[in-house]
Write a protein that holds these residues in place. Structure first.
Motif, short mmCIF file in Angstrom:
data_model
loop_
_atom_site.label_atom_id
_atom_site.label_comp_id
_atom_site.label_asym_id
_atom_site.label_seq_id
_atom_site.Cartn_x
_atom_site.Cartn_y
_atom_site.Cartn_z
N SER A 1 0.86 -1.17 0.00
CA SER A 1 0.00 0.00 0.00
C SER A 1 0.91 1.23 0.00
N LEU A 2 0.69 2.12 -0.95
CA LEU A 2 1.52 3.32 -1.07
C LEU A 2 0.67 4.55 -0.80
N GLU A 3 1.27 5.50 -0.13
CA GLU A 3 0.54 6.73 0.22
C GLU A 3 1.53 7.88 0.26
N PHE A 4 1.10 9.05 -0.16
CA PHE A 4 1.93 10.25 0.00
C PHE A 4 1.32 11.08 1.12
N ILE A 5 2.13 11.45 2.10
CA ILE A 5 1.62 12.28 3.21
C ILE A 5 2.48 13.53 3.30
N PHE A 6 1.81 14.68 3.39
CA PHE A 6 2.53 15.95 3.43
C PHE A 6 3.21 16.14 4.79
N ASN A 7 4.51 16.46 4.75
CA ASN A 7 5.26 16.73 5.98
C ASN A 7 5.42 18.25 6.08
N SER A 8 4.74 18.84 7.06
CA SER A 8 4.73 20.31 7.10
C SER A 8 6.10 20.87 7.49
N THR A 9 6.94 20.06 8.14
CA THR A 9 8.28 20.53 8.51
C THR A 9 9.17 20.64 7.27
N SER A 10 9.18 19.57 6.46
CA SER A 10 10.04 19.61 5.26
C SER A 10 9.34 20.35 4.11
N GLY A 11 8.03 20.48 4.21
CA GLY A 11 7.27 21.14 3.14
C GLY A 11 7.09 20.25 1.93
N ASN A 12 7.35 18.94 2.09
CA ASN A 12 7.23 18.01 0.97
C ASN A 12 6.27 16.87 1.28
N SER A 13 5.74 16.28 0.20
CA SER A 13 4.96 15.06 0.36
C SER A 13 5.95 13.92 0.47
N GLU A 14 5.75 13.05 1.43
CA GLU A 14 6.69 11.93 1.60
C GLU A 14 5.96 10.61 1.40
N ILE A 15 6.70 9.64 0.87
CA ILE A 15 6.03 8.37 0.53
C ILE A 15 6.08 7.39 1.70
N TYR A 16 4.93 6.71 1.88
CA TYR A 16 4.79 5.70 2.92
C TYR A 16 4.51 4.36 2.25
N LEU A 17 5.28 3.36 2.68
CA LEU A 17 5.08 1.99 2.20
C LEU A 17 4.47 1.21 3.37
N ASN A 18 3.25 0.75 3.20
CA ASN A 18 2.54 0.05 4.28
C ASN A 18 2.68 0.80 5.61
N SER A 19 2.38 2.07 5.57
CA SER A 19 2.38 2.97 6.74
C SER A 19 3.76 3.33 7.30
N GLU A 20 4.83 2.92 6.62
CA GLU A 20 6.19 3.27 7.08
C GLU A 20 6.74 4.37 6.17
N ASN A 21 7.26 5.42 6.77
CA ASN A 21 7.85 6.49 5.95
C ASN A 21 9.19 5.99 5.37
N VAL A 22 9.24 5.84 4.04
CA VAL A 22 10.46 5.31 3.41
C VAL A 22 11.09 6.36 2.49
N GLU A 23 10.66 7.61 2.63
CA GLU A 23 11.11 8.70 1.75
C GLU A 23 12.64 8.76 1.63
N TYR A 24 13.34 8.58 2.76
CA TYR A 24 14.80 8.74 2.72
C TYR A 24 15.50 7.45 2.33
N LEU A 25 14.98 6.35 2.84
CA LEU A 25 15.57 5.04 2.54
C LEU A 25 15.60 4.73 1.04
#
Ligand code: DC
Length: 226
Positions: free
Chosen positions: A67-91
């Motif tokens: 399951s993939l989802e983009f969630i907006f991170n107000s600190t970084s100002g970017n949408s970050e990708i989540y793989l099965n509810s885990e933030n994997v944007e940096y990995l």
């Protein structure tokens, strides 16, 4: 009156697509979607679960568990990708993903899975999406299509700088080899290869600063919007 449009940005690896896409989305109040992040997150899942890329059965089963989802991170100002509810944007930006992602992205089932979700995200317009097949396959009717290019030496430098900050052991040769290989696979695969859509406008940013590039693109967008 302003209308909402779809903006697609395709092009070679490390051409600055995401930088421009984020700037446009911010200026216009649009959603930004990094389609490459979806292929990277799928690759991460396949690597973690040892999916055999030669087995259609394993691929299909694995996709059912993603399951993939983009969630907006107000600190970084970017949408970050989540793989099965885990933030994997940096990995997913690591080299071990870059080494495998083009092979995974060439698989028909993987593309169908990602493209269906991308099309849903753009159904209401007001979106900027970057990738390799966005103007050709995902949104063939997009109002504004950009195709970005830059000298390969410049692209290698840009990617090297980005990766070196995270991993000082990385060499420029490794980055160059990986970029060349990905460009080759991405533009020669059977399904949805990287191509400039006939109606896409080419933007070569070899000699353009980020702000010069942005000004050109925002003018083109405003022409379509107003
Ligand atoms: O844009 P990126 O480097 O994060 O993309 C990672 C890989 O995903 C890239 O090598 C090709 C693939 N990709 C694709 O096939 N289609 C897209 N729309 C986006 C990325």
């Amino acid at each position: 009156m302003a209308k909402k449009i779809v903006i697609t940005i395709d092009g070679w690896s490390s051409c600055g697509k995401s930088t421009l896409a984020k700037q446009l989305a911010k200026e216009l109040g649009y959603v930004y979607v990094d389609s490459g992040a979806m292929y990277r997150a799928i690759t991460l899942f396949f690597l973690r679960t040892n999916v055999d890329l030669a087995s259609k059965k394993e691929i299909k089963e694995a996709l059912q568990n993603i399951s993939l989802e983009f969630i907006f991170n107000s600190t970084s100002g970017n949408s970050e990708i989540y793989l099965n509810s885990e933030n994997v944007e940096y990995l997913i930006r690591d080299m071990f993903i870059a080494e495998k992602v083009s092979d995974v992205a060439a698989i028909k089932e993987v593309r169908e899975f990602a493209v269906a979700q991308q099309q849903k995200m753009g159904a209401k317009k007001g979106i900027v999406m970057d990738g390799r097949d966005i103007g050709t396959v995902v949104f063939p009717k997009a109002e504004l299509k950009l195709f970005m290019t830059a000298d390969s030496a410049i692209r290698v430098q840009r990617r090297f700088k980005e990766l070196y900050e995270k991993n000082p052991n990385i060499t420029i040769e490794e980055v160059k080899d990986n970029l060349e290989l990905r460009d080759y696979i991405d533009s020669n695969r059977e399904i949805s290869p990287l191509r400039r859509a006939e109606d896409a406008i080419e933007l070569d940013n070899t000699n353009l600063s980020e702000s010069q590039q942005f000004l050109k693109a925002i003018d083109m967008a405003k022409e379509k919007i107003y």
